[in-house]
Design a protein around this motif. Structure first.
Motif, PDB file in Angstrom:
ATOM      1  N   ARG A 181       0.734  -1.206  -0.124  1.00 36.29           N
ATOM      2  CA  ARG A 181       0.006  -0.016   0.130  1.00 36.29           C
ATOM      3  C   ARG A 181       0.769   1.159  -0.215  1.00 36.29           C
ATOM      4  O   ARG A 181       0.590   2.025  -0.738  1.00 36.29           O
ATOM      5  CB  ARG A 181      -0.837   0.101   1.099  1.00 36.29           C
ATOM      6  N   ARG A 184       2.045   1.592  -3.501  1.00 32.96           N
ATOM      7  CA  ARG A 184       0.991   1.655  -4.293  1.00 32.96           C
ATOM      8  C   ARG A 184       0.559   3.375  -4.259  1.00 32.96           C
ATOM      9  O   ARG A 184       0.048   4.328  -5.331  1.00 32.96           O
ATOM     10  CB  ARG A 184      -0.512   1.081  -3.827  1.00 32.96           C
ATOM     11  N   SER A 323      -4.131  -4.613  -1.301  1.00 36.89           N
ATOM     12  CA  SER A 323      -3.318  -3.724  -1.378  1.00 36.89           C
ATOM     13  C   SER A 323      -3.287  -2.493  -2.577  1.00 36.89           C
ATOM     14  O   SER A 323      -2.614  -1.697  -2.803  1.00 36.89           O
ATOM     15  CB  SER A 323      -1.621  -4.137  -1.538  1.00 36.89           C
ATOM     16  N   GLY A 324      -4.233  -2.894  -3.474  1.00 36.19           N
ATOM     17  CA  GLY A 324      -4.575  -1.967  -4.551  1.00 36.19           C
ATOM     18  C   GLY A 324      -3.988  -2.196  -6.003  1.00 36.19           C
ATOM     19  O   GLY A 324      -3.717  -1.360  -6.637  1.00 36.19           O
ATOM     20  N   ALA A 345      -1.574  -1.051 -11.092  1.00 37.25           N
ATOM     21  CA  ALA A 345      -2.059  -0.176  -9.979  1.00 37.25           C
ATOM     22  C   ALA A 345      -3.716  -0.053 -10.327  1.00 37.25           C
ATOM     23  O   ALA A 345      -3.888   0.555 -11.149  1.00 37.25           O
ATOM     24  CB  ALA A 345      -1.381   1.159 -10.172  1.00 37.25           C
ATOM     25  N   SER A 346      -4.525  -0.595  -9.422  1.00 44.34           N
ATOM     26  CA  SER A 346      -5.975  -0.494  -9.626  1.00 44.34           C
ATOM     27  C   SER A 346      -6.392   0.945  -9.366  1.00 44.34           C
ATOM     28  O   SER A 346      -5.740   1.691  -8.855  1.00 44.34           O
ATOM     29  CB  SER A 346      -6.463  -1.328  -8.492  1.00 44.34           C
TER      30      SER A 346
END
Length: 346
Positions: A181, A184, A323-324, A345-346
């Motif tokens: 995270r 991210r 964690s995205g 990366a979402s």
């Protein structure tokens, strides 16, 4: 080309002392411990490099084969141009494969290695800068777990963050999520993470096949527990020296008087936690001194120095979701020992 090393660390001695006192001044009966990042002073980094070349240590050579075979595919999936950032880079021995691939799609590439070991970063910068024309190395000394770090984004480029070597496995699940995270937060949509993880032995290996060889299940080879343990307790004793060096590091940095030779290296598989564990075991009752404190050990008392979590495919997916990140491409060796996943990366 190599830029000047950025040092983002606070007082390293203060950080080491804090960790050492917190982990070793435990009441009787509580587990003493030291964090794994203390392995990596200059001598420890050199020892770990030797470990990666041992016949028992399958992790590095298996991951290297995956990267060598699929580097172009990974960069095509990512989309050029990119800048590469690496957490826990060490000497970046495998990263050159990806840098060469990136240079097939762009005239130069900025590589930003982040590591707590300044000596390892110097070696990486000197080697890559000299051997791969077109690479600009911008090293940064930082403990990426406890300290802030920076990531430079060249105009018009995406960030490809590398966290390979199953380094994520050195941390418990909650910290794994926190580390990713934190990474991210530096990334934008279109950026990606390349994560390498060591896979867990399949169910059923806990009580069988103790001969150190892989076995065949459903037509597929799998590693045994004995193979896993051997990777952390090699016949040449390099991992034992690496483990004991954590105490020598304290001596060099803090002026303590630990005698590493009076501790035995122990490597254990913990099936309930799906992790390898390393310990230093006191070979008798003894006392040492650290910053005015007396550190006492009973015979056979241990210091827990490292965990190395092993992953199932489901655990990797859960880690990304928490964690995205969204998996885009997963590579796995034929035996299922190790996997590398490119996640956006979402």
């Amino acid at each position: 080309m190599t830029r000047a090393i950025i040092d983002s660390t606070t007082s390293l001695r203060d950080a080491i002392l804090r960790e050492a006192l917190d982990g070793l001044l435990k009441p009787a009966g509580e587990q003493k411990s030291l964090p794994a990042w203390l392995f990596y002073d200059e001598h420890g980094s050199n020892l770990f490099q030797q470990i990666t070349e041992l016949p028992e240590y399958y992790l590095t050579r298996t991951e290297r084969k995956l990267l060598a075979a699929h580097a172009n595919e990974l960069l095509l999936e990512m989309g050029a141009p990119v800048t590469l950032v690496e957490l826990g880079a060490g000497t970046a021995a495998k990263t050159g494969l990806l840098l060469h691939a990136a240079l097939r799609f762009q005239p130069e590439v900025l590589y930003q290695p982040i590591d707590v070991s300044a000596s390892a970063l110097r070696e990486a910068a000197e080697t890559l800068g000299a051997e791969i024309p077109g690479v600009i190395v911008a090293p940064q000394v930082a403990n990426y777990i406890t300290e802030t770090f920076t990531i430079e984004r060249p105009a018009g480029q995406r960030i490809l963050a590398l966290y390979i070597g199953s380094s994520i496995g050195n941390f418990p699940p909650a910290e794994q999520v926190a580390i990713l995270r934190k990474l991210r937060a530096h990334l934008q949509p279109g950026d990606a993470l390349l994560l390498g993880v060591d896979m867990s032995p399949v169910p059923g290996t806990m009580n069988g096949n103790g001969n150190g060889h892989a076995y065949i299940s459903n037509g597929r080879e799998h590693k045994s527990i004995a193979t896993l343990i051997a990777a952390y307790d090699d016949s040449a004793g390099v991992t034992a020296a690496f483990n004991r060096n954590i105490l020598a590091h304290l001596n060099r940095e803090l002026g303590s008087d630990f005698d590493p030779a009076r501790f035995l290296h122990r490597a254990r598989w913990n099936p309930a936690q799906s992790r390898m564990e390393m310990y230093l075991e006191s070979n008798g009752a003894q006392t040492f001194h650290l910053d005015g404190h007396v550190i006492s050990f009973a015979a056979d008392e241990t210091i827990h120095t490292e965990n190395s979590y092993k992953f199932t495919a489901e655990a990797v997916l859960t880690l990304f979701a928490r964690s995205g990140f969204t998996p885009a491409l997963t590579l796995e060796d034929p035996a299922g020992f190790f996997s590398v996943t490119l996640a956006t990366a979402s």
